[in-house]
Design a protein around this motif. Structure first.
Motif, PDB file in Angstrom:
ATOM      1  N   SER A 219       0.835  -1.207   0.000  1.00  0.00           N
ATOM      2  CA  SER A 219       0.000   0.000   0.000  1.00  0.00           C
ATOM      3  C   SER A 219       0.869   1.256   0.000  1.00  0.00           C
ATOM      4  N   VAL A 220       1.975   1.210   0.717  1.00  0.00           N
ATOM      5  CA  VAL A 220       2.911   2.340   0.710  1.00  0.00           C
ATOM      6  C   VAL A 220       3.546   2.489  -0.666  1.00  0.00           C
ATOM      7  N   PHE A 221       3.940   1.380  -1.258  1.00  0.00           N
ATOM      8  CA  PHE A 221       4.623   1.397  -2.551  1.00  0.00           C
ATOM      9  C   PHE A 221       3.725   1.929  -3.657  1.00  0.00           C
ATOM     10  N   THR A 222       2.444   1.587  -3.604  1.00  0.00           N
ATOM     11  CA  THR A 222       1.510   2.006  -4.660  1.00  0.00           C
ATOM     12  C   THR A 222       0.932   3.391  -4.419  1.00  0.00           C
ATOM     13  N   GLY A 223       1.262   4.006  -3.297  1.00  0.00           N
ATOM     14  CA  GLY A 223       0.781   5.359  -3.020  1.00  0.00           C
ATOM     15  C   GLY A 223      -0.579   5.414  -2.367  1.00  0.00           C
ATOM     16  N   ARG A 224      -1.143   4.260  -1.992  1.00  0.00           N
ATOM     17  CA  ARG A 224      -2.448   4.256  -1.333  1.00  0.00           C
ATOM     18  C   ARG A 224      -2.354   4.791   0.091  1.00  0.00           C
ATOM     19  N   THR A 225      -1.186   4.637   0.710  1.00  0.00           N
ATOM     20  CA  THR A 225      -0.983   5.140   2.071  1.00  0.00           C
ATOM     21  C   THR A 225      -0.448   6.565   2.008  1.00  0.00           C
ATOM     22  N   PRO A 226      -1.175   7.541   2.539  1.00  0.00           N
ATOM     23  CA  PRO A 226      -0.702   8.939   2.518  1.00  0.00           C
ATOM     24  C   PRO A 226       0.626   9.079   3.264  1.00  0.00           C
ATOM     25  N   GLY A 227       1.415  10.056   2.854  1.00  0.00           N
ATOM     26  CA  GLY A 227       2.716  10.260   3.471  1.00  0.00           C
ATOM     27  C   GLY A 227       2.650  10.467   4.969  1.00  0.00           C
TER      28      GLY A 227
END
Length: 264
Positions: A219-227
């Protein structure tokens, strides 16, 4: 002493090189799996641009990254430990001047490095050439993902070690190992992202370590998790790594008190 443990990483890596042809075929198998899931999810999305917070591009990348990450963190430490217990060789290894469980972890890491360099990276390159995978351009995202991928390996290996140690108590834990493998693949988000689980089940999954293996890093890698949430997500991985040390320690402590050799 630490140098001796590093040697176990090197020896396992060299041993894996002898069977590298098997892993070349594994790249093809993983590419086929990714292709099957790609077309399946494409059909599920249909004309819709977004489902459960995933866009089509994010889902394609998620599937590719999740399966290739599995190539790195996957190992058979549970089966190795169970075999050591069944044939009695664990008794000999326990008398040696090193930590048996730490040696197993180092051997698993040596296998993981081999899979990373000769399976995951080449496989990801091939998959990116075949399917419309969108990779992040921010170097920081890559750095964070690689650290999280390391913890994916650690947590998965801890679950494998804990499963393997149950062979001390049940003698034949083959069924438990198979059940564990299905649970990890399903509940970690490799087969289906946790966002698609029913609400009540998704809530339960938040209290289990499986999401920390695949779903959170991907999810972090695909950008689904906000910074702003990345630190919390990474912290959850660290928490599970620490928490899993507790049952491993208690199980190992209890196992050493009831060890009996069945063969050897």
């Amino acid at each position: 002493m630490m140098g001796a443990y590093l040697d176990f990483i090197r020896i396992r890596f060299i041993t894996m090189l002898a069977y590298r042809v098997n892993y070349y075929s594994g790249i093809v198998i993983y590419a086929i799996n990714i292709g099957a899931y790609y077309f399946l999810w494409k059909a599920i999305f249909g004309e819709q641009q977004e489902l459960a917070g995933f866009t089509v591009a994010q889902m394609t990348t998620y599937v590719a990254v999740s399966w290739m990450a599995r190539a790195f963190y996957f190992n058979n430490l549970d089966r190795e430990i169970a075999n050591d217990i069944r044939d009695g060789s664990v008794a000999t290894q326990m008398t040696r001047p090193y930590s048996y469980l730490l040696v197993k972890m180092m051997q698993g890491f040596g296998e993981g490095l081999f899979r990373l360099l000769l399976f995951m990276i080449p496989g990801m390159i091939i998959v990116c050439l075949i399917f419309p995978v969108t990779l992040p351009t921010d170097p920081m995202t890559w750095m964070i993902y690689l650290v999280m991928l390391l913890f994916s390996f650690l947590i998965n290996s801890q679950i494998n070690i804990l499963t393997g140690l149950f062979a001390f108590f049940v003698e034949n834990n083959e069924g438990m190992m198979r059940m564990k493998r299905v649970m990890v693949d399903l509940f970690s988000g490799v087969v289906v992202p946790i966002a698609f689980f029913p609400g009540w089940l998704a809530e339960i999954m938040k209290w289990l370590p499986f999401q920390a293996i695949t779903y959170l890093p991907s999810s972090v890698f695909t950008g689904r998790t906000p910074g702003s949430e990345i630190a919390g997500v990474f912290g959850l991985q660290v928490v599970w790594f620490v928490v899993l040390l507790v049952p491993i320690w208690f199980t190992w402590r209890a196992a050493r008190k009831r060890l009996f050799v069945q063969g050897g």
